[in-house]
Design an enzyme around this catalytic site. Structure first.
Site, PDB file in Angstrom:
ATOM      1  CG  HIS A  37      -1.936  -1.122   1.156  1.00  0.00           C
ATOM      2  ND1 HIS A  37      -2.691  -1.469   2.231  1.00  0.00           N
ATOM      3  CD2 HIS A  37      -2.252  -2.009   0.172  1.00  0.00           C
ATOM      4  CE1 HIS A  37      -3.448  -2.520   1.914  1.00  0.00           C
ATOM      5  NE2 HIS A  37      -3.189  -2.873   0.674  1.00  0.00           N
ATOM      6  CG  HIS A 194      -7.744  -2.786  -1.724  1.00  0.00           C
ATOM      7  ND1 HIS A 194      -7.163  -1.768  -1.005  1.00  0.00           N
ATOM      8  CD2 HIS A 194      -6.965  -3.882  -1.522  1.00  0.00           C
ATOM      9  CE1 HIS A 194      -6.093  -2.228  -0.383  1.00  0.00           C
ATOM     10  NE2 HIS A 194      -5.949  -3.519  -0.679  1.00  0.00           N
ATOM     11  CG  ASP A 198      -3.662  -4.986  -2.985  1.00  0.00           C
ATOM     12  OD1 ASP A 198      -3.177  -4.199  -2.148  1.00  0.00           O
ATOM     13  OD2 ASP A 198      -4.549  -5.812  -2.714  1.00  0.00           O
ATOM     14  CG  HIS A 221      -0.189  -9.371  -3.025  1.00  0.00           C
ATOM     15  ND1 HIS A 221      -0.169  -8.033  -3.341  1.00  0.00           N
ATOM     16  CD2 HIS A 221      -1.019  -9.500  -1.974  1.00  0.00           C
ATOM     17  CE1 HIS A 221      -0.968  -7.395  -2.499  1.00  0.00           C
ATOM     18  NE2 HIS A 221      -1.498  -8.262  -1.661  1.00  0.00           N
TER      19      HIS A 221
HETATM   20 ZN    ZN Z   1      -4.112  -4.467  -0.367  1.00  0.00          ZN
END
Ligand code: ZN
Length: 230
Positions: A37, A194, A198, A221
């Site tokens: 973040h 969001h 990311d 991720h």
């Molecule tokens: Zn996040």
């Protein structure tokens, strides 16, 4: 670059040591968790040269998005430097797949994100969003979108020692009937926004601003990291 215990960890994909739930960088026995973040906010704000001193082993979650980081950065200010920024220009399609997740980066006139998520939950479901980024896109469209999770998964995550600092102050949590947070969602598509945040943070680990379009379906991720490596 992150500095922890006297060790410098460049914010580059080659120093990623874990991508479970959050992105962890490590080097010479030291590691820093949950860098995405802060990196997303720096990336989104166009700040590409910064030293981050870390005490502990995790970047503070703050409000679970980029809004509070952006406020802190605004307060500190930034300096324009003389050396030109070297852009990483995508000249061919690069794609990675992992089951029903995939991510592809392809040539584009600027920097673009095109993200789709699909969660089996009535408050989230399938969400798609695409942007061509300009300097204001991050603060107006992305920074305020909070990390999110599902109430039914919290006990299992806590058993693994995860989300110990998670609360309704720093995460959007969906129960079976909808968001548990007072005030609900900030926009119906806050979750996909969001995921963009990311992705911005993970893409910062390339070390250069990107001229190209990232298209991703159900990204995490891990898959963005594999794309960076490829
Ligand atoms: Zn996040």
């Amino acid at each position: 670059r992150f500095e922890i215990g006297g060790v410098v960890i460049p914010a580059l994909a080659e120093h990623v040591v874990d991508t479970q739930l959050a992105t962890t960088l490590g080097r010479e026995g030291f590691s820093v968790r949950t860098v995405e973040h802060l990196l997303a906010t720096l990336h989104g704000a166009g700040i590409d040269n910064v030293d981050v001193s870390v005490q502990g082993d995790e970047i503070p979650i703050l409000d679970g998005c980029g809004a509070e980081w952006l406020e802190h950065l605004d307060r500190v200010g930034f300096v324009e430097q003389e050396r030109p920024v070297r852009e990483f220009v995508i000249e061919r399609i690069i794609e990675v797949r992992d089951g029903d997740r995939w991510a592809r980066i392809e040539p584009a006139p600027g920097f673009e994100l095109d993200i789709t998520i699909d969660f089996d939950h009535p408050s989230v479901g399938k969400q798609h969003l695409a942007f061509q980024f300009d300097p204001n896109t991050f603060s107006s469209e992305i920074a305020w979108a909070r990390t999110f999770g599902f109430e039914r998964l919290v006990p299992a995550m806590q058993r693994l020692g995860l989300v110990r600092g998670g609360s309704l102050e720093n995460a959007l949590v969906f129960g079976s009937e909808g968001p548990l947070n007072e005030g609900g969602v900030r926009s119906a598509d806050e979750p996909v926004r969001h995921k963009m945040l990311d992705a911005l943070g993970d893409l910062a680990l390339l070390g250069h601003p990107i001229c190209g379009r990232l298209i991703a379906e159900r990204p995490g991720h891990g898959i963005v990291f594999h794309l960076l490596k490829k």
